[in-house]
Design an enzyme around this catalytic site. Structure first.
Site, mmCIF file in Angstrom:
data_model
loop_
_atom_site.group_PDB
_atom_site.id
_atom_site.type_symbol
_atom_site.label_atom_id
_atom_site.label_comp_id
_atom_site.label_asym_id
_atom_site.label_seq_id
_atom_site.Cartn_x
_atom_site.Cartn_y
_atom_site.Cartn_z
ATOM 1 N NE ARG A 36 0.688 9.882 10.415
ATOM 2 C CZ ARG A 36 -0.090 8.734 9.654
ATOM 3 N NH1 ARG A 36 -1.266 8.455 9.888
ATOM 4 N NH2 ARG A 36 0.780 8.539 8.546
ATOM 5 N NE ARG A 42 -6.920 4.074 5.831
ATOM 6 C CZ ARG A 42 -6.112 4.771 6.416
ATOM 7 N NH1 ARG A 42 -6.210 5.106 7.637
ATOM 8 N NH2 ARG A 42 -5.073 5.289 6.018
ATOM 9 C CB CYS A 79 -4.952 10.290 12.062
ATOM 10 S SG CYS A 79 -3.542 9.360 12.250
ATOM 11 C CG ASP A 116 3.345 1.092 9.491
ATOM 12 O OD1 ASP A 116 2.907 2.028 10.368
ATOM 13 O OD2 ASP A 116 3.720 1.548 8.323
ATOM 14 C CE LYS A 167 -1.596 1.409 4.343
ATOM 15 N NZ LYS A 167 -1.167 2.783 4.554
ATOM 16 C CG ASN A 168 2.151 2.780 3.510
ATOM 17 O OD1 ASN A 168 1.008 2.969 3.164
ATOM 18 N ND2 ASN A 168 2.528 2.537 4.826
HETATM 19 N N1 EPU Z 1 6.466 14.466 11.069
HETATM 20 C C1 EPU Z 1 6.387 15.899 11.214
HETATM 21 N N2 EPU Z 1 6.252 16.812 10.318
HETATM 22 C C2 EPU Z 1 6.137 16.369 8.972
HETATM 23 C C3 EPU Z 1 6.000 14.820 8.653
HETATM 24 C C4 EPU Z 1 6.234 14.226 9.826
HETATM 25 O O1 EPU Z 1 6.468 16.227 12.363
HETATM 26 O O2 EPU Z 1 5.955 17.372 8.116
HETATM 27 C C5 EPU Z 1 6.445 13.461 12.144
HETATM 28 C C6 EPU Z 1 5.277 12.623 12.314
HETATM 29 O O3 EPU Z 1 4.448 13.417 13.167
HETATM 30 C C7 EPU Z 1 5.777 11.348 12.735
HETATM 31 C C8 EPU Z 1 7.218 11.297 12.194
HETATM 32 O O4 EPU Z 1 7.375 12.614 11.599
HETATM 33 O O5 EPU Z 1 5.904 11.621 14.305
HETATM 34 C C9 EPU Z 1 7.298 10.354 10.984
HETATM 35 O O6 EPU Z 1 6.022 10.592 10.225
HETATM 36 P P1 EPU Z 1 6.265 10.163 8.655
HETATM 37 O O7 EPU Z 1 5.962 11.502 7.848
HETATM 38 O O8 EPU Z 1 7.395 9.385 8.341
HETATM 39 O O9 EPU Z 1 4.826 9.269 8.547
HETATM 40 P P2 EPU Z 1 4.031 9.292 7.160
HETATM 41 O O10 EPU Z 1 4.920 9.533 5.930
HETATM 42 O O11 EPU Z 1 3.026 10.122 7.337
HETATM 43 C C10 EPU Z 1 4.232 6.943 6.335
HETATM 44 C C11 EPU Z 1 3.461 5.824 6.345
HETATM 45 C C12 EPU Z 1 2.776 5.136 7.468
HETATM 46 C C13 EPU Z 1 3.871 4.989 8.525
HETATM 47 C C14 EPU Z 1 5.069 5.987 8.715
HETATM 48 C C15 EPU Z 1 6.242 5.652 9.649
HETATM 49 C C16 EPU Z 1 2.597 6.062 4.010
HETATM 50 C C17 EPU Z 1 1.330 6.324 3.132
HETATM 51 N N3 EPU Z 1 2.268 6.011 5.305
HETATM 52 O O12 EPU Z 1 3.429 7.980 7.009
HETATM 53 O O13 EPU Z 1 1.967 4.088 7.547
HETATM 54 O O14 EPU Z 1 3.454 4.608 9.941
HETATM 55 O O15 EPU Z 1 5.443 6.401 7.325
HETATM 56 O O16 EPU Z 1 6.777 4.600 8.796
HETATM 57 O O17 EPU Z 1 3.613 5.815 3.633
HETATM 58 C C18 EPU Z 1 0.333 2.516 8.107
HETATM 59 O O18 EPU Z 1 0.405 2.020 6.732
HETATM 60 O O19 EPU Z 1 -0.527 1.979 8.668
HETATM 61 C C19 EPU Z 1 0.847 3.699 8.253
HETATM 62 C C20 EPU Z 1 0.334 4.626 9.143
#
Ligand code: EPU
Length: 418
Positions: free
Chosen positions: A121, A397, A116, A304, A22-23
Protein backbone atom coordinates in the site's frame (compact mmCIF):
# COMPACT_ATOMS: atom_id res chain seq x y z
CA UNK A 1 -7.87 -7.38 24.35
CA UNK A 2 -11.63 -7.78 23.82
CA UNK A 3 -12.99 -10.85 22.09
CA UNK A 4 -16.37 -11.63 20.55
CA UNK A 5 -18.10 -14.94 21.15
CA UNK A 6 -20.81 -16.30 18.90
CA UNK A 7 -22.95 -19.35 19.31
CA UNK A 8 -23.68 -20.14 15.67
CA UNK A 9 -26.71 -21.65 14.01
CA UNK A 10 -29.37 -18.96 14.44
CA UNK A 11 -31.34 -17.78 11.42
CA UNK A 12 -31.07 -13.99 11.32
CA UNK A 13 -34.30 -12.08 10.78
CA UNK A 14 -35.48 -8.50 11.10
CA UNK A 15 -34.33 -5.07 10.09
CA UNK A 16 -31.17 -3.15 10.73
CA UNK A 17 -30.06 0.41 9.98
CA UNK A 18 -26.59 0.96 8.61
CA UNK A 19 -24.24 3.64 9.91
CA UNK A 20 -22.43 6.36 8.01
CA UNK A 21 -19.54 5.18 5.84
CA UNK A 22 -16.13 5.13 7.51
CA UNK A 23 -14.39 5.63 4.17
CA UNK A 24 -16.55 8.65 3.35
CA UNK A 25 -16.41 10.16 6.84
CA UNK A 26 -12.59 10.14 6.98
CA UNK A 27 -12.03 12.35 3.89
CA UNK A 28 -14.93 14.66 4.81
CA UNK A 29 -13.42 15.26 8.25
CA UNK A 30 -10.01 15.92 6.63
CA UNK A 31 -11.66 18.31 4.15
CA UNK A 32 -12.72 20.54 7.07
CA UNK A 33 -9.10 21.73 7.11
CA UNK A 34 -9.71 23.49 3.80
CA UNK A 35 -11.60 26.50 5.13
CA UNK A 36 -12.17 28.51 8.28
CA UNK A 37 -15.48 28.66 10.12
CA UNK A 38 -17.42 25.82 11.68
CA UNK A 39 -18.25 22.84 9.48
CA UNK A 40 -21.34 20.79 10.35
CA UNK A 41 -21.07 17.08 9.52
CA UNK A 42 -23.80 14.51 10.02
CA UNK A 43 -24.05 10.71 9.95
CA UNK A 44 -20.50 10.31 11.28
CA UNK A 45 -20.09 6.77 12.66
CA UNK A 46 -18.62 6.18 16.10
CA UNK A 47 -15.55 4.14 15.15
CA UNK A 48 -11.95 3.79 16.22
CA UNK A 49 -10.65 5.18 12.87
CA UNK A 50 -12.85 8.26 13.30
CA UNK A 51 -11.52 8.77 16.83
CA UNK A 52 -7.98 8.42 15.47
CA UNK A 53 -8.35 11.10 12.79
CA UNK A 54 -9.99 13.40 15.36
CA UNK A 55 -7.10 12.85 17.79
CA UNK A 56 -4.54 13.70 15.11
CA UNK A 57 -6.46 16.80 14.04
CA UNK A 58 -6.94 17.90 17.65
CA UNK A 59 -3.16 17.88 18.00
CA UNK A 60 -3.03 20.21 14.97
CA UNK A 61 -5.36 22.61 16.80
CA UNK A 62 -8.70 21.58 15.28
CA UNK A 63 -11.66 21.83 17.65
CA UNK A 64 -14.44 19.22 17.52
CA UNK A 65 -17.86 19.36 19.11
CA UNK A 66 -20.47 16.75 18.59
CA UNK A 67 -23.22 14.61 19.88
CA UNK A 68 -24.19 11.26 18.42
CA UNK A 69 -23.55 11.22 14.70
CA UNK A 70 -23.25 15.03 14.39
CA UNK A 71 -19.85 16.63 14.37
CA UNK A 72 -18.89 20.32 14.29
CA UNK A 73 -15.35 20.95 13.14
CA UNK A 74 -13.38 24.19 13.38
CA UNK A 75 -9.82 24.60 12.10
CA UNK A 76 -9.44 28.37 12.58
CA UNK A 77 -6.46 28.18 14.93
CA UNK A 78 -3.99 25.57 13.76
CA UNK A 79 -0.78 25.32 15.80
CA UNK A 80 0.84 22.28 14.16
CA UNK A 81 0.98 20.66 10.73
CA UNK A 82 2.26 17.25 11.71
CA UNK A 83 0.61 13.81 11.73
CA UNK A 84 2.86 11.70 13.98
CA UNK A 85 4.00 8.13 13.46
CA UNK A 86 2.22 6.88 16.59
CA UNK A 87 -1.18 7.53 15.03
CA UNK A 88 -0.46 7.13 11.32
CA UNK A 89 0.82 3.61 12.00
CA UNK A 90 -2.63 2.70 13.35
CA UNK A 91 -4.52 4.33 10.47
CA UNK A 92 -3.11 4.80 6.99
CA UNK A 93 -5.96 7.13 5.99
CA UNK A 94 -4.09 9.84 7.95
CA UNK A 95 -2.43 10.52 4.58
CA UNK A 96 -5.71 12.30 3.72
CA UNK A 97 -4.50 15.28 5.77
CA UNK A 98 -1.66 15.95 3.33
CA UNK A 99 -3.70 17.46 0.47
CA UNK A 100 -5.83 19.84 2.58
CA UNK A 101 -2.92 21.00 4.78
CA UNK A 102 -0.83 21.81 1.72
CA UNK A 103 -3.72 23.56 0.02
CA UNK A 104 -4.62 25.85 2.93
CA UNK A 105 -1.38 26.26 4.89
CA UNK A 106 1.32 25.40 2.33
CA UNK A 107 3.00 22.92 4.66
CA UNK A 108 2.55 19.47 6.15
CA UNK A 109 4.64 16.82 7.85
CA UNK A 110 3.00 13.41 7.75
CA UNK A 111 4.51 10.12 8.84
CA UNK A 112 4.88 7.91 5.76
CA UNK A 113 2.42 5.02 6.20
CA UNK A 114 4.20 1.67 6.22
CA UNK A 115 2.88 -1.57 4.74
CA UNK A 116 -0.12 -3.18 6.35
CA UNK A 117 -1.59 -6.64 6.71
CA UNK A 118 -3.30 -6.54 3.30
CA UNK A 119 -0.42 -5.27 1.18
CA UNK A 120 2.46 -2.81 0.73
CA UNK A 121 0.00 0.00 0.00
CA UNK A 122 2.43 2.73 -1.12
CA UNK A 123 1.34 6.38 -1.42
CA UNK A 124 3.69 7.18 -4.31
CA UNK A 125 0.78 8.24 -6.54
CA UNK A 126 -0.40 10.83 -3.99
CA UNK A 127 3.12 12.25 -3.75
CA UNK A 128 3.72 12.23 -7.51
CA UNK A 129 0.50 14.14 -8.14
CA UNK A 130 1.20 16.75 -5.47
CA UNK A 131 4.70 17.23 -6.88
CA UNK A 132 3.15 17.81 -10.33
CA UNK A 133 1.03 20.53 -8.65
CA UNK A 134 4.18 22.32 -7.50
CA UNK A 135 4.69 20.91 -3.99
CA UNK A 136 8.22 20.30 -2.70
CA UNK A 137 8.49 16.95 -1.01
CA UNK A 138 11.26 15.22 0.84
CA UNK A 139 11.38 12.19 3.04
CA UNK A 140 13.21 12.57 6.32
CA UNK A 141 13.35 10.08 9.22
CA UNK A 142 10.19 8.38 7.99
CA UNK A 143 8.22 11.60 7.52
CA UNK A 144 6.93 13.21 4.33
CA UNK A 145 7.84 16.89 4.54
CA UNK A 146 5.79 18.86 2.05
CA UNK A 147 5.58 22.55 1.25
CA UNK A 148 4.14 24.77 -1.47
CA UNK A 149 3.44 28.49 -1.91
CA UNK A 150 0.22 27.96 -3.79
CA UNK A 151 -0.50 24.69 -5.50
CA UNK A 152 -1.16 24.97 -9.23
CA UNK A 153 -3.51 22.96 -11.37
CA UNK A 154 -1.99 20.07 -13.34
CA UNK A 155 -2.92 17.21 -15.66
CA UNK A 156 -2.54 14.06 -13.63
CA UNK A 157 -2.98 10.49 -14.84
CA UNK A 158 -3.00 7.94 -12.04
CA UNK A 159 -1.20 4.69 -12.94
CA UNK A 160 -3.80 2.86 -10.82
CA UNK A 161 -7.19 4.25 -9.74
CA UNK A 162 -6.48 5.05 -6.08
CA UNK A 163 -9.34 5.97 -3.77
CA UNK A 164 -7.58 8.03 -1.10
CA UNK A 165 -5.13 9.27 -3.77
CA UNK A 166 -8.02 10.69 -5.81
CA UNK A 167 -9.55 12.21 -2.66
CA UNK A 168 -6.26 13.76 -1.54
CA UNK A 169 -5.65 15.41 -4.90
CA UNK A 170 -9.25 16.60 -5.21
CA UNK A 171 -8.83 18.37 -1.86
CA UNK A 172 -5.46 19.77 -2.88
CA UNK A 173 -6.86 21.03 -6.19
CA UNK A 174 -9.99 22.88 -5.04
CA UNK A 175 -8.09 26.06 -4.18
CA UNK A 176 -5.13 25.56 -6.54
CA UNK A 177 -4.34 28.12 -9.19
CA UNK A 178 -5.95 27.00 -12.46
CA UNK A 179 -7.49 23.71 -13.49
CA UNK A 180 -6.57 20.19 -12.42
CA UNK A 181 -7.59 17.23 -14.55
CA UNK A 182 -7.48 13.80 -12.90
CA UNK A 183 -7.44 10.88 -15.33
CA UNK A 184 -7.90 7.24 -14.37
CA UNK A 185 -9.45 8.61 -11.18
CA UNK A 186 -11.22 6.29 -8.73
CA UNK A 187 -15.02 6.18 -9.11
CA UNK A 188 -16.04 4.88 -5.68
CA UNK A 189 -19.24 6.38 -4.16
CA UNK A 190 -17.08 7.88 -1.39
CA UNK A 191 -15.44 10.08 -4.06
CA UNK A 192 -18.86 11.42 -5.10
CA UNK A 193 -19.68 12.10 -1.47
CA UNK A 194 -16.50 14.09 -0.97
CA UNK A 195 -17.11 15.99 -4.23
CA UNK A 196 -20.63 16.87 -3.00
CA UNK A 197 -19.26 18.20 0.25
CA UNK A 198 -16.56 20.23 -1.53
CA UNK A 199 -19.11 21.68 -3.97
CA UNK A 200 -21.23 22.70 -0.98
CA UNK A 201 -18.15 24.62 0.26
CA UNK A 202 -17.91 26.47 -3.07
CA UNK A 203 -15.54 24.19 -5.01
CA UNK A 204 -15.88 23.80 -8.78
CA UNK A 205 -15.69 20.06 -9.54
CA UNK A 206 -17.07 18.06 -12.48
CA UNK A 207 -16.85 14.46 -13.54
CA UNK A 208 -16.76 12.76 -10.13
CA UNK A 209 -18.12 9.26 -10.57
CA UNK A 210 -16.27 8.99 -13.90
CA UNK A 211 -12.58 8.31 -14.38
CA UNK A 212 -11.95 11.93 -15.44
CA UNK A 213 -12.45 14.57 -12.77
CA UNK A 214 -11.97 18.27 -13.58
CA UNK A 215 -11.40 20.75 -10.77
CA UNK A 216 -11.23 24.49 -11.40
CA UNK A 217 -9.43 26.14 -8.49
CA UNK A 218 -11.38 28.80 -6.55
CA UNK A 219 -10.05 31.46 -4.18
CA UNK A 220 -12.42 31.00 -1.27
CA UNK A 221 -14.32 28.21 0.38
CA UNK A 222 -16.99 28.39 3.03
CA UNK A 223 -17.70 25.92 5.84
CA UNK A 224 -19.51 22.73 4.91
CA UNK A 225 -22.93 21.38 5.86
CA UNK A 226 -22.76 17.74 4.89
CA UNK A 227 -24.32 14.41 5.72
CA UNK A 228 -22.06 11.44 4.97
CA UNK A 229 -23.40 8.57 2.83
CA UNK A 230 -24.25 5.24 4.41
CA UNK A 231 -21.68 2.48 4.61
CA UNK A 232 -21.94 0.19 1.59
CA UNK A 233 -19.49 -2.32 3.07
CA UNK A 234 -21.49 -2.61 6.29
CA UNK A 235 -24.62 -2.98 4.13
CA UNK A 236 -22.95 -5.72 2.11
CA UNK A 237 -21.83 -7.51 5.27
CA UNK A 238 -25.47 -7.71 6.49
CA UNK A 239 -26.61 -8.86 3.05
CA UNK A 240 -24.13 -11.71 3.20
CA UNK A 241 -25.23 -12.46 6.79
CA UNK A 242 -28.81 -12.93 5.56
CA UNK A 243 -27.64 -15.21 2.77
CA UNK A 244 -25.33 -17.35 4.90
CA UNK A 245 -27.81 -17.90 7.76
CA UNK A 246 -30.72 -18.60 5.40
CA UNK A 247 -32.46 -15.66 7.06
CA UNK A 248 -34.27 -12.54 5.93
CA UNK A 249 -32.80 -9.13 6.70
CA UNK A 250 -34.08 -5.72 5.68
CA UNK A 251 -31.19 -3.28 5.61
CA UNK A 252 -32.44 0.27 5.99
CA UNK A 253 -30.94 3.67 5.25
CA UNK A 254 -28.60 2.24 2.62
CA UNK A 255 -27.92 2.97 -1.05
CA UNK A 256 -28.47 -0.34 -2.89
CA UNK A 257 -27.40 1.22 -6.22
CA UNK A 258 -23.83 1.20 -4.88
CA UNK A 259 -23.92 -2.58 -4.37
CA UNK A 260 -24.90 -3.85 -7.82
CA UNK A 261 -21.86 -6.14 -8.12
CA UNK A 262 -22.65 -7.85 -4.80
CA UNK A 263 -26.39 -8.09 -5.53
CA UNK A 264 -25.68 -9.84 -8.82
CA UNK A 265 -23.40 -12.38 -7.12
CA UNK A 266 -25.80 -13.00 -4.23
CA UNK A 267 -28.61 -13.65 -6.69
CA UNK A 268 -26.41 -16.07 -8.60
CA UNK A 269 -25.72 -17.82 -5.29
CA UNK A 270 -29.47 -18.29 -4.87
CA UNK A 271 -30.41 -15.42 -2.53
CA UNK A 272 -33.51 -13.33 -3.19
CA UNK A 273 -32.75 -9.63 -3.20
CA UNK A 274 -35.41 -6.92 -3.19
CA UNK A 275 -34.22 -3.39 -3.78
CA UNK A 276 -35.78 0.05 -3.28
CA UNK A 277 -34.13 3.47 -3.14
CA UNK A 278 -33.22 3.25 0.51
CA UNK A 279 -33.49 -0.32 1.67
CA UNK A 280 -32.54 -3.73 0.50
CA UNK A 281 -34.11 -6.97 1.66
CA UNK A 282 -32.14 -10.19 1.34
CA UNK A 283 -33.58 -13.64 1.84
CA UNK A 284 -31.13 -16.50 2.04
CA UNK A 285 -31.75 -19.69 0.04
CA UNK A 286 -32.09 -23.21 1.47
CA UNK A 287 -29.01 -24.21 -0.50
CA UNK A 288 -26.29 -21.74 -1.54
CA UNK A 289 -24.73 -22.19 -4.97
CA UNK A 290 -21.03 -21.48 -5.57
CA UNK A 291 -20.14 -18.49 -7.73
CA UNK A 292 -16.82 -16.96 -8.77
CA UNK A 293 -15.82 -13.39 -7.97
CA UNK A 294 -12.99 -11.09 -8.95
CA UNK A 295 -12.38 -7.90 -6.98
CA UNK A 296 -12.06 -4.72 -9.03
CA UNK A 297 -12.16 -0.98 -8.38
CA UNK A 298 -15.75 0.40 -8.28
CA UNK A 299 -18.13 -0.44 -9.93
CA UNK A 300 -16.52 -3.90 -9.78
CA UNK A 301 -16.82 -6.29 -6.85
CA UNK A 302 -15.34 -4.47 -3.81
CA UNK A 303 -12.16 -5.82 -2.25
CA UNK A 304 -13.64 -4.77 1.10
CA UNK A 305 -16.31 -7.51 0.71
CA UNK A 306 -14.03 -10.24 -0.63
CA UNK A 307 -13.31 -11.87 2.75
CA UNK A 308 -17.01 -11.86 3.73
CA UNK A 309 -18.05 -13.34 0.37
CA UNK A 310 -15.38 -16.01 0.71
CA UNK A 311 -16.97 -17.12 4.00
CA UNK A 312 -20.29 -17.43 2.17
CA UNK A 313 -18.67 -19.61 -0.47
CA UNK A 314 -17.15 -21.82 2.26
CA UNK A 315 -20.65 -23.22 2.91
CA UNK A 316 -22.00 -23.13 -0.68
CA UNK A 317 -22.50 -26.13 -2.92
CA UNK A 318 -19.55 -26.64 -5.29
CA UNK A 319 -16.33 -24.79 -6.13
CA UNK A 320 -15.79 -21.05 -6.18
CA UNK A 321 -12.80 -19.17 -7.59
CA UNK A 322 -12.06 -15.91 -5.80
CA UNK A 323 -9.57 -13.55 -7.41
CA UNK A 324 -8.19 -10.56 -5.53
CA UNK A 325 -6.80 -7.98 -7.93
CA UNK A 326 -6.74 -4.81 -5.79
CA UNK A 327 -4.41 -5.78 -2.92
CA UNK A 328 -1.61 -8.31 -3.16
CA UNK A 329 -2.01 -9.94 0.25
CA UNK A 330 -5.67 -9.92 1.09
CA UNK A 331 -6.11 -13.60 1.89
CA UNK A 332 -4.88 -13.61 5.49
CA UNK A 333 -8.35 -14.61 6.70
CA UNK A 334 -7.96 -17.92 4.81
CA UNK A 335 -5.80 -19.62 7.44
CA UNK A 336 -8.31 -18.67 10.15
CA UNK A 337 -11.28 -19.90 8.07
CA UNK A 338 -9.40 -23.17 7.56
CA UNK A 339 -9.19 -23.56 11.35
CA UNK A 340 -12.99 -23.65 11.22
CA UNK A 341 -12.95 -26.43 8.65
CA UNK A 342 -13.06 -24.40 5.41
CA UNK A 343 -11.54 -26.02 2.34
CA UNK A 344 -9.56 -23.29 0.56
CA UNK A 345 -6.47 -23.48 -1.61
CA UNK A 346 -4.52 -20.35 -2.46
CA UNK A 347 -2.56 -19.96 -5.64
CA UNK A 348 -1.12 -16.46 -6.03
CA UNK A 349 -4.01 -14.02 -6.09
CA UNK A 350 -6.60 -16.77 -6.51
CA UNK A 351 -8.36 -18.77 -3.84
CA UNK A 352 -10.21 -21.92 -4.77
CA UNK A 353 -12.97 -22.54 -2.24
CA UNK A 354 -14.69 -25.90 -2.01
CA UNK A 355 -17.98 -25.60 -0.22
CA UNK A 356 -18.30 -27.73 2.88
CA UNK A 357 -21.47 -28.86 4.67
CA UNK A 358 -20.57 -27.17 7.94
CA UNK A 359 -17.99 -24.91 9.53
CA UNK A 360 -16.99 -25.82 13.07
CA UNK A 361 -16.43 -23.43 15.95
CA UNK A 362 -12.82 -22.68 16.91
CA UNK A 363 -10.85 -19.88 18.50
CA UNK A 364 -9.78 -17.57 15.65
CA UNK A 365 -7.89 -14.34 15.32
CA UNK A 366 -8.88 -11.25 13.37
CA UNK A 367 -6.05 -9.92 11.24
CA UNK A 368 -7.60 -6.87 9.61
CA UNK A 369 -10.92 -5.09 9.54
CA UNK A 370 -12.72 -7.01 6.79
CA UNK A 371 -11.08 -10.30 7.81
CA UNK A 372 -12.73 -9.81 11.22
CA UNK A 373 -16.12 -9.49 9.55
CA UNK A 374 -15.53 -12.68 7.58
CA UNK A 375 -14.79 -14.57 10.81
CA UNK A 376 -17.93 -13.20 12.49
CA UNK A 377 -19.96 -14.44 9.50
CA UNK A 378 -18.29 -17.86 9.72
CA UNK A 379 -19.03 -17.97 13.45
CA UNK A 380 -22.71 -17.18 12.79
CA UNK A 381 -23.09 -20.54 11.06
CA UNK A 382 -20.44 -22.59 12.87
CA UNK A 383 -21.56 -25.73 14.65
CA UNK A 384 -20.26 -27.17 17.91
CA UNK A 385 -20.37 -24.47 20.54
CA UNK A 386 -19.28 -20.85 20.63
CA UNK A 387 -16.58 -19.47 18.35
CA UNK A 388 -14.18 -16.98 19.94
CA UNK A 389 -12.98 -14.19 17.65
CA UNK A 390 -9.87 -12.58 19.11
CA UNK A 391 -8.17 -9.23 18.28
CA UNK A 392 -11.54 -7.65 17.74
CA UNK A 393 -10.02 -4.15 17.84
CA UNK A 394 -9.69 -4.55 14.07
CA UNK A 395 -13.48 -4.81 13.82
CA UNK A 396 -13.97 -1.73 16.01
CA UNK A 397 -12.02 0.33 13.46
CA UNK A 398 -14.81 0.11 10.92
CA UNK A 399 -18.08 -1.43 12.18
CA UNK A 400 -20.29 0.53 14.56
CA UNK A 401 -22.08 -1.62 17.18
CA UNK A 402 -21.84 -4.70 15.01
CA UNK A 403 -22.50 -7.17 17.78
CA UNK A 404 -25.52 -5.19 19.03
CA UNK A 405 -26.91 -5.11 15.49
CA UNK A 406 -26.41 -8.84 15.03
CA UNK A 407 -27.96 -9.52 18.45
CA UNK A 408 -31.01 -7.52 17.40
CA UNK A 409 -31.26 -9.74 14.30
CA UNK A 410 -31.30 -12.86 16.47
CA UNK A 411 -27.66 -13.88 16.76
CA UNK A 412 -26.30 -15.26 20.03
CA UNK A 413 -23.29 -12.98 20.22
CA UNK A 414 -21.51 -11.25 23.07
CA UNK A 415 -18.29 -9.42 23.81
CA UNK A 416 -15.91 -10.27 26.60
CA UNK A 417 -13.73 -7.43 27.78
CA UNK A 418 -10.09 -8.21 28.46
N1 EPU B 1 -1.58 2.15 -4.80
C1 EPU B 1 -0.30 2.40 -5.21
N2 EPU B 1 0.20 3.65 -5.01
C2 EPU B 1 -0.51 4.65 -4.40
C3 EPU B 1 -1.83 4.38 -4.00
C4 EPU B 1 -2.34 3.12 -4.21
O1 EPU B 1 0.37 1.53 -5.75
O2 EPU B 1 0.02 5.75 -4.24
C5 EPU B 1 -2.17 0.80 -5.02
C6 EPU B 1 -2.48 0.08 -3.70
O3 EPU B 1 -1.33 -0.55 -3.15
C7 EPU B 1 -3.55 -0.87 -4.10
C8 EPU B 1 -4.32 -0.09 -5.19
O4 EPU B 1 -3.44 0.94 -5.61
O5 EPU B 1 -3.01 -2.02 -4.68
C9 EPU B 1 -5.62 0.55 -4.74
O6 EPU B 1 -5.42 1.20 -3.49
P1 EPU B 1 -6.19 2.51 -3.05
O7 EPU B 1 -5.22 3.64 -3.00
O8 EPU B 1 -7.42 2.69 -3.87
O9 EPU B 1 -6.59 2.14 -1.55
P2 EPU B 1 -6.72 3.16 -0.38
O10 EPU B 1 -7.16 4.47 -0.88
O11 EPU B 1 -5.47 3.10 0.46
C10 EPU B 1 -9.23 2.74 0.16
C11 EPU B 1 -10.03 2.29 1.35
C12 EPU B 1 -9.77 0.81 1.60
C13 EPU B 1 -10.20 0.04 0.34
C14 EPU B 1 -9.44 0.58 -0.88
C15 EPU B 1 -9.88 -0.06 -2.18
C16 EPU B 1 -10.16 4.31 2.67
C17 EPU B 1 -9.78 5.04 3.90
N3 EPU B 1 -9.63 3.09 2.51
O12 EPU B 1 -7.87 2.50 0.49
O13 EPU B 1 -10.59 0.42 2.69
O14 EPU B 1 -9.92 -1.32 0.50
O15 EPU B 1 -9.63 2.01 -0.99
O16 EPU B 1 -11.23 0.11 -2.38
O17 EPU B 1 -10.95 4.81 1.88
C18 EPU B 1 -11.23 -0.87 4.53
O18 EPU B 1 -12.12 -0.04 4.75
O19 EPU B 1 -11.16 -1.98 5.12
C19 EPU B 1 -10.18 -0.55 3.57
C20 EPU B 1 -9.02 -1.18 3.52
Amino acid sequence: MDKILIHGGNTLKGSVKVSGAKNAALPTIAACLLSGGTHRLKNIPDLRDIRTIKEIMEKLGVVFHGEGASLDVNSDNLTSFEAPYEQVKTMRASILLLGPLLARYGKAKISLPGGCAIGARPVNLHLKALTAMGADMFLDHGYINASADRLRGANITFDIPTVTGTENIMMAAVTAEGTTVLKNAAREPEILDLADMLRGMGADIEGDGTDRIVIHGVNDLKPARHSVISDRIETGTFMIAAAITGGEIKIEGCRPEYLKALIEKLESAGARVEVTNDFVLVKGPDMLESVDIMTRPYPGFPTDLQAQFMTLMCVADGWSMIRETVFENRFIHVSELKRMGADIEINGNQALVKGTKALLSAPVMATDLRASASLILAALVAKGGPTEVHRIYHLDRGYENLEEKFKHLGATIWREKA
